[in-house]
Write a protein that holds these residues in place. Structure first.
Motif: not given
Length: 202
Positions: A83-98, A173-182
């Motif tokens: 019922s919830k969907l998380y949306v990212f620009e790039a696959p690496i950001d998606l996998l970083s969030h995971a 994200p706090k930094h440039n993208d989700m991977n930078d945050d990770l």
């Protein structure tokens, strides 16, 4: 066989090895003959319709969609919560969030809860199509890059999908993208500066 892919995703990008292993098993990622990572998106019949490449050479970064890719079927990962969907620009950001889900909870299976979609950019073509084929989604969580393009797109998408009846939340994200945050979360230090990317098509 996957040594460069594995080293790049788990060491450079700090994505959990258990997630990378699962993506390989599901044929969602593979290593091409040049040692690059290829991310694959599938249609409703489980046919591959989209692929994008990310170079594993950290000195000379390049990325791009493969010729003939259909952005409607960009890279995505289904979770148990549909019922919830998380949306990212790039696959690496998606996998970083995971990966962040696992690190926060100290549970290697935490990432399997959420459903995630990559837009392959900031356009919502993939999102529009995904929602047409996943009618149970009620809530959209945008995790686009912390730059002008990402945040103006997130604002626009939030307004559009709120007006269509979805609950929308923008997670900048706090930094440039989700991977930078990770990377920052994992090392306790600011993420390294990224070099310019070479966009390629093939």
């Amino acid at each position: 066989k996957y040594s460069r892919l594995f080293a790049y995703l788990t060491k450079t990008r700090m994505i959990d090895a258990c997630i990378v292993t699962k993506m390989l098993a599901d044929n969602k990622i593979y290593q091409d003959k040049n040692g690059n990572v290829v991310f694959v998106g599938y249609d409703e019949k489980s046919e591959p319709k989209f692929a994008c490449v990310r170079g594993t050479n950290t000195d000379k970064v390049f990325k791009g969609d493969c010729d003939g890719s259909d952005k409607r079927y960009a890279f995505s990962v289904e979770g148990s919560n549909t019922s919830k969907l998380y949306v990212f620009e790039a696959p690496i950001d998606l996998l970083s969030h995971a990966t962040m889900a696992n690190r926060y909870t100290k549970n290697n299976n935490a990432w399997t809860l959420h459903t995630r979609l990559c837009l392959a950019g900031t356009s919502d073509v993939a999102l529009e199509h995904y929602l047409k084929t996943h009618s149970n989604i009620k809530e959209l969580h945008f995790c686009l890059d912390n730059d002008d393009a990402g945040q103006s797109a997130a604002k626009k998408h939030c307004e559009k999908y709120t007006s269509l009846g979805y609950k929308t939340i923008n997670h900048c994200p706090k930094h440039n993208d989700m991977n930078d945050d990770l990377v920052a979360y994992s090392t306790g230090e600011p993420p390294p500066k990224k070099t310019a990317a070479y966009i390629m098509h093939r």
